[in-house]
Design an enzyme around this catalytic site. Structure first.
Site, PDB file in Angstrom:
ATOM      1  N   ARG A   1       0.821  -1.217   0.000  1.00  0.00           N
ATOM      2  CA  ARG A   1       0.000   0.000   0.000  1.00  0.00           C
ATOM      3  C   ARG A   1       0.856   1.268   0.000  1.00  0.00           C
ATOM      4  O   ARG A   1       0.482   2.283  -0.586  1.00  0.00           O
ATOM      5  CB  ARG A   1      -0.933  -0.028   1.222  1.00  0.00           C
ATOM      6  CG  ARG A   1      -1.988   1.062   1.213  1.00  0.00           C
ATOM      7  CD  ARG A   1      -3.086   0.753   2.224  1.00  0.00           C
ATOM      8  NE  ARG A   1      -4.126   1.779   2.243  1.00  0.00           N
ATOM      9  CZ  ARG A   1      -4.446   2.489   3.320  1.00  0.00           C
ATOM     10  NH1 ARG A   1      -3.782   2.313   4.458  1.00  0.00           N
ATOM     11  NH2 ARG A   1      -5.400   3.387   3.260  1.00  0.00           N
TER      12      ARG A   1
ATOM     13  N   HIS B   1       0.272   4.342  -2.539  1.00  0.00           N
ATOM     14  CA  HIS B   1       0.004   5.720  -2.074  1.00  0.00           C
ATOM     15  C   HIS B   1       1.133   6.665  -2.448  1.00  0.00           C
ATOM     16  O   HIS B   1       0.909   7.869  -2.603  1.00  0.00           O
ATOM     17  CB  HIS B   1      -0.255   5.728  -0.562  1.00  0.00           C
ATOM     18  CG  HIS B   1      -1.645   5.279  -0.211  1.00  0.00           C
ATOM     19  ND1 HIS B   1      -2.321   5.702   0.906  1.00  0.00           N
ATOM     20  CD2 HIS B   1      -2.497   4.445  -0.854  1.00  0.00           C
ATOM     21  CE1 HIS B   1      -3.533   5.140   0.950  1.00  0.00           C
ATOM     22  NE2 HIS B   1      -3.655   4.362  -0.117  1.00  0.00           N
TER      23      HIS B   1
ATOM     24  N   ASN C   1      -4.117   8.389   4.999  1.00  0.00           N
ATOM     25  CA  ASN C   1      -2.875   7.722   5.394  1.00  0.00           C
ATOM     26  C   ASN C   1      -2.698   7.615   6.903  1.00  0.00           C
ATOM     27  O   ASN C   1      -2.251   6.588   7.413  1.00  0.00           O
ATOM     28  CB  ASN C   1      -1.660   8.482   4.830  1.00  0.00           C
ATOM     29  CG  ASN C   1      -1.550   8.370   3.321  1.00  0.00           C
ATOM     30  OD1 ASN C   1      -2.045   7.406   2.739  1.00  0.00           O
ATOM     31  ND2 ASN C   1      -0.914   9.340   2.695  1.00  0.00           N
TER      32      ASN C   1
ATOM     33  N   HIS D   1      -6.358  -5.726  -2.512  1.00  0.00           N
ATOM     34  CA  HIS D   1      -7.131  -5.939  -1.285  1.00  0.00           C
ATOM     35  C   HIS D   1      -7.281  -7.419  -0.942  1.00  0.00           C
ATOM     36  O   HIS D   1      -8.087  -7.773  -0.095  1.00  0.00           O
ATOM     37  CB  HIS D   1      -8.499  -5.255  -1.398  1.00  0.00           C
ATOM     38  CG  HIS D   1      -8.392  -3.759  -1.366  1.00  0.00           C
ATOM     39  ND1 HIS D   1      -9.437  -2.917  -1.685  1.00  0.00           N
ATOM     40  CD2 HIS D   1      -7.355  -2.955  -1.035  1.00  0.00           C
ATOM     41  CE1 HIS D   1      -9.035  -1.661  -1.559  1.00  0.00           C
ATOM     42  NE2 HIS D   1      -7.778  -1.656  -1.174  1.00  0.00           N
TER      43      HIS D   1
HETATM   44  C1  HEM Z   1      -9.387   1.332  -5.997  1.00  0.00           C
HETATM   45  C2  HEM Z   1      -9.260   2.268  -5.091  1.00  0.00           C
HETATM   46  C3  HEM Z   1      -8.816   1.975  -3.697  1.00  0.00           C
HETATM   47  C4  HEM Z   1      -9.411   2.399  -2.567  1.00  0.00           C
HETATM   48  C5  HEM Z   1     -10.648   3.285  -2.480  1.00  0.00           C
HETATM   49  C6  HEM Z   1      -8.680   1.851  -1.446  1.00  0.00           C
HETATM   50  C7  HEM Z   1      -8.979   2.085  -0.107  1.00  0.00           C
HETATM   51  C8  HEM Z   1      -8.405   1.419   0.947  1.00  0.00           C
HETATM   52  C9  HEM Z   1      -8.811   1.563   2.321  1.00  0.00           C
HETATM   53  C10 HEM Z   1      -9.880   2.504   2.847  1.00  0.00           C
HETATM   54  C11 HEM Z   1      -8.055   0.702   3.059  1.00  0.00           C
HETATM   55  C12 HEM Z   1      -8.155   0.434   4.558  1.00  0.00           C
HETATM   56  C13 HEM Z   1      -7.404   1.404   5.411  1.00  0.00           C
HETATM   57  C14 HEM Z   1      -7.737   1.166   6.865  1.00  0.00           C
HETATM   58  O1  HEM Z   1      -8.895   1.322   7.217  1.00  0.00           O
HETATM   59  O2  HEM Z   1      -6.831   0.822   7.647  1.00  0.00           O
HETATM   60  C15 HEM Z   1      -7.174   0.022   2.147  1.00  0.00           C
HETATM   61  C16 HEM Z   1      -6.255  -0.925   2.525  1.00  0.00           C
HETATM   62  C17 HEM Z   1      -5.366  -1.506   1.652  1.00  0.00           C
HETATM   63  N1  HEM Z   1      -5.216  -1.205   0.318  1.00  0.00           N
HETATM   64 FE1  HEM Z   1      -6.455  -0.102  -0.801  1.00  0.00          FE
HETATM   65  N2  HEM Z   1      -7.649   1.111  -1.922  1.00  0.00           N
HETATM   66  C18 HEM Z   1      -7.675   1.158  -3.295  1.00  0.00           C
HETATM   67  C19 HEM Z   1      -6.761   0.572  -4.143  1.00  0.00           C
HETATM   68  C20 HEM Z   1      -5.669  -0.133  -3.745  1.00  0.00           C
HETATM   69  C21 HEM Z   1      -4.583  -0.526  -4.599  1.00  0.00           C
HETATM   70  C22 HEM Z   1      -4.456  -0.131  -6.066  1.00  0.00           C
HETATM   71  C23 HEM Z   1      -3.710  -1.235  -3.829  1.00  0.00           C
HETATM   72  C24 HEM Z   1      -2.411  -1.872  -4.217  1.00  0.00           C
HETATM   73  C25 HEM Z   1      -2.146  -2.299  -5.413  1.00  0.00           C
HETATM   74  C26 HEM Z   1      -4.261  -1.296  -2.498  1.00  0.00           C
HETATM   75  C27 HEM Z   1      -3.704  -1.973  -1.455  1.00  0.00           C
HETATM   76  C28 HEM Z   1      -4.206  -1.982  -0.171  1.00  0.00           C
HETATM   77  C29 HEM Z   1      -3.688  -2.838   0.880  1.00  0.00           C
HETATM   78  C30 HEM Z   1      -2.588  -3.863   0.735  1.00  0.00           C
HETATM   79  C31 HEM Z   1      -4.408  -2.526   2.031  1.00  0.00           C
HETATM   80  C32 HEM Z   1      -4.217  -3.139   3.429  1.00  0.00           C
HETATM   81  C33 HEM Z   1      -3.233  -2.295   4.187  1.00  0.00           C
HETATM   82  C34 HEM Z   1      -2.780  -2.898   5.496  1.00  0.00           C
HETATM   83  O3  HEM Z   1      -3.206  -3.980   5.878  1.00  0.00           O
HETATM   84  O4  HEM Z   1      -1.945  -2.243   6.123  1.00  0.00           O
HETATM   85  N3  HEM Z   1      -5.426  -0.590  -2.475  1.00  0.00           N
HETATM   86  N4  HEM Z   1      -7.399   0.479   0.878  1.00  0.00           N
END
Ligand code: HEM
Ligand SMILES: *[C@@H]1O[C@H](CO)[C@@H](O)[C@H](O)[C@H]1NC(C)=O
Ligand SMILES: *[C@@H]1O[C@H](CO)[C@@H](O)[C@H](O)[C@H]1NC(C)=O
Ligand SMILES: *[C@@H]1O[C@H](CO)[C@@H](O)[C@H](O)[C@H]1NC(C)=O
Ligand SMILES: *[C@@H]1O[C@H](CO)[C@@H](O)[C@H](O)[C@H]1NC(C)=O
Length: 330
Positions: free
Chosen positions: A63, A67, A94, A193
Site C-alpha cells: 500500500r 500511495h 494515510n 485488497h
Molecule cells: C481502488 C481504489 C482503492 C481504494 C478506495 C482503497 C482504499 C483502501 C482503504 C480505505 C483501506 C483500509 C485502510 C484502513 O482502514 O486501515 C485500504 C487498505 C489496503 N489497500 Fe487499498 N484502496 C484502493 C486501491 C488499492 C490498490 C491499487 C492497492 C495496491 C495495489 C491497495 C492496497 C491496499 C492494501 C494492501 C491494504 C491493506 C493495508 C494494510 O493492511 O496495512 N489498495 N485500501
C-alpha cells in the site's frame, strides 16, 4: 574531414543525451546492474525478514508504493515526515492506517551499507512492494528502476489525489485516469485488497444507516456477511479493525475477486466493481483464473510504478527515506 566527422559524432551524442533527459529517460531493469549489483538480493532478504516478523508488513509495503505513486508520482514523497508543512503521511487517507515506514527505513539502511548514496527510496518502495507480494504467494514481476526521490510532500495533495472507499465505479475510473491508469488497471489493482486489514470506519456507513436512512444496510452486501460485519464493527467503534479484507488476507491470491463476486467486498469501492459491465467481466475472470489475475497484477503494477517518475537530473537520492537531504537547503 576526420575532424568534422568526430565533431558530428560528438554533437549527435550530445543531442541523444539531451533528448533522453528531455523525455524523462525511461526506467530500466538494468539501472543499478553496475552501481549496485546486490540491490535486489539485499531488498528481498530484508523484506522476507520483515514479513516473517510481521505478516501485516506485506500489505503495508504494497500500500505504501500505491500511495506514493498516486500523489506526485512514484517519488518517495509518502515517506517524508512532516516538517514546517504537513506531509502526505498525515493526510486522512494515510494517518493511522499506512504502515511500514520504519521498515522501509531499515531496508534503506541495508541498501546504504551495500551501495551508499546510489539507490532512491522510490525504487526501494517499488522493489519492496513486489517482494512483499511474492513473499505471501503472489507472482514475480521485474521492476523497472531509476526513479529519483522528490523534495515535496503535501497533506492536501494526498487528501485530494487518493481514491476514497466511498467512490462509485465512474469516480474510481476517473481517479485512476488522472494518473494515466485505465479502468482495467483499476479493477486489477483493486485485487491488492487480497491482503491486509481495514478499520471499521470504512464499513460502518454501509451497516447501520446506509444513505442516511437509520437502520438501513447497503443492499449490495450479502446479508450474512453484513451480519458478521456488524458483530465485528459496532456502530460506535470506527477505530476497531475489521481484520481481513478478503477471506484469505494472509495470502496474495484471487480470493478478493471471489468475495467481491459474491457480494462480500468490504468497501463500497470494492462492491462498485460489479456495477459496470467491464468491472463485472474482469471480476469474474479474475475469480475464475487465478494465474491470469496474478500476471495481470504484475503488469498493472509496472504501469503504476511508472506514474510521473523523476529521472535523470531531476530529484535526488535521499540518504534517509523520511527526510530530504541537507534539510532541504540546496
Ligand atoms: C481502488 C481504489 C482503492 C481504494 C478506495 C482503497 C482504499 C483502501 C482503504 C480505505 C483501506 C483500509 C485502510 C484502513 O482502514 O486501515 C485500504 C487498505 C489496503 N489497500 Fe487499498 N484502496 C484502493 C486501491 C488499492 C490498490 C491499487 C492497492 C495496491 C495495489 C491497495 C492496497 C491496499 C492494501 C494492501 C491494504 C491493506 C493495508 C494494510 O493492511 O496495512 N489498495 N485500501
Ligand atoms: C480532505 O478532503 C475532504 C473532501 O475531499 C474534505 O472534506 C476535507 O476537509 C479534507 N481534509 C483535509 C485535512 O484537507
Ligand atoms: C488478517 O486478519 C486478521 C483478523 O481477522 C488480522 O489479525 C491480521 O492481522 C490480518 N492479516 C494481515 C496480513 O493483515
Ligand atoms: C448516520 O448517518 C449520519 C449522516 O449520514 C451520520 O452523521 C451518523 O453518524 C450515522 N450514524 C451511525 C450510527 O453511523
Ligand atoms: C521521522 O519520524 C519517525 C517517527 O516519528 C522517526 O523515527 C524518524 O527518525 C523521523 N525521521 C527523521 C529524519 O527525523
Amino acid at each position: 574531414m576526420a575532424v568534422v566527422g568526430l565533431r558530428c559524432q560528438v554533437i549527435l551524442f550530445a543531442l541523444l543525451i539531451m533528448a533522453s533527459v528531455a523525455y524523462g529517460a525511461k526506467l530500466s531493469k538494468s539501472h543499478y546492474y553496475r552501481t549496485c549489483p546486490k540491490l535486489e538480493t539485499v531488498v528481498r532478504n530484508k523484506v522476507n525478514e520483515i514479513v516473517n516478523a510481521d505478516l501485516g508488513m506485506a500489505p503495508g509495503l504494497l500500500r505504501l508504493h500505491f500511495h506514493d505513486c498516486f500523489v506526485r508520482g512514484c517519488d518517495g514523497s509518502v515517506l517524508l515526515n512532516s516538517s514546517s508543512n504537513s506531509a502526505e503521511m498525515d493526510a486522512p487517507p494515510n494517518a493511522g492506517s499506512l504502515r511500514g515506514f520504519a521498515e522501509v527505513d531499515s531496508i534503506k539502511a541495508e541498501v546504504e551499507k551495500a551501495c551508499p548514496g546510489v539507490v532512491s527510496c522510490a525504487d526501494i518502495l517499488a522493489l519492496a512492494a513486489r517482494d512483499a507480494v511474492v513473499k505471501v504467494g503472489g507472482k514475480y514481476w521485474s521492476v523497472p528502476l531509476g526513479r529519483k526521490d522528490g523534495f515535496i510532500s503535501s497533506l492536501v495533495e494526498a487528501n485530494s489525489s487518493l481514491p476514497s472507499p466511498f467512490m462509485t465505479f465512474a469516480q474510481l475510473v476517473e481517479n485512476f485516469a488522472a494518473v494515466g491508469l485505465n479502468a482495467k488497471d483499476m479493477v486489477i489493482l483493486s485485487g491488492g485488497h487480497t491482503i491486509g486489514q481495514a478499520h471499521c470506519a470504512v464499513v460502518i456507513p454501509r451497516l447501520y444507516n446506509f444513505s442516511g436512512v437509520p437502520g438501513a444496510t447497503d443492499p449490495s452486501l450479502d446479508p450474512t456477511f453484513a451480519d458478521m460485519l456488524r458483530t465485528l464493527c459496532p456502530s460506535d467503534e470506527p477505530l476497531t479493525f475489521v481484520g481481513q479484507m478478503d477471506a484469505t488476507n494472509g495470502t496474495f491470491d484471487n480470493e478478493y475477486f471471489t468475495d467481491v463476486k459474491s457480494q462480500r467486498g468490504l468497501f463500497s469501492s470494492d462492491a462498485a466493481l460489479l456495477t459496470s459491465p467491464l468491472g463485472r467481466r474482469i471480476v469474474r475472470e479474475s475469480a475464475a483464473y487465478p494465474g491470469s489475475f496474478l500476471r495481470e497484477f504484475g503488469k498493472s503494477m509496472v504501469k503504476m510504478g511508472n506514474i510521473d517518475v523523476l529521472t535523470g537530473s531531476a530529484g535526488e537520492i535521499r540518504r534517509v527515506c523520511s527526510a530530504v537531504n541537507n534539510n532541504g537547503n540546496y
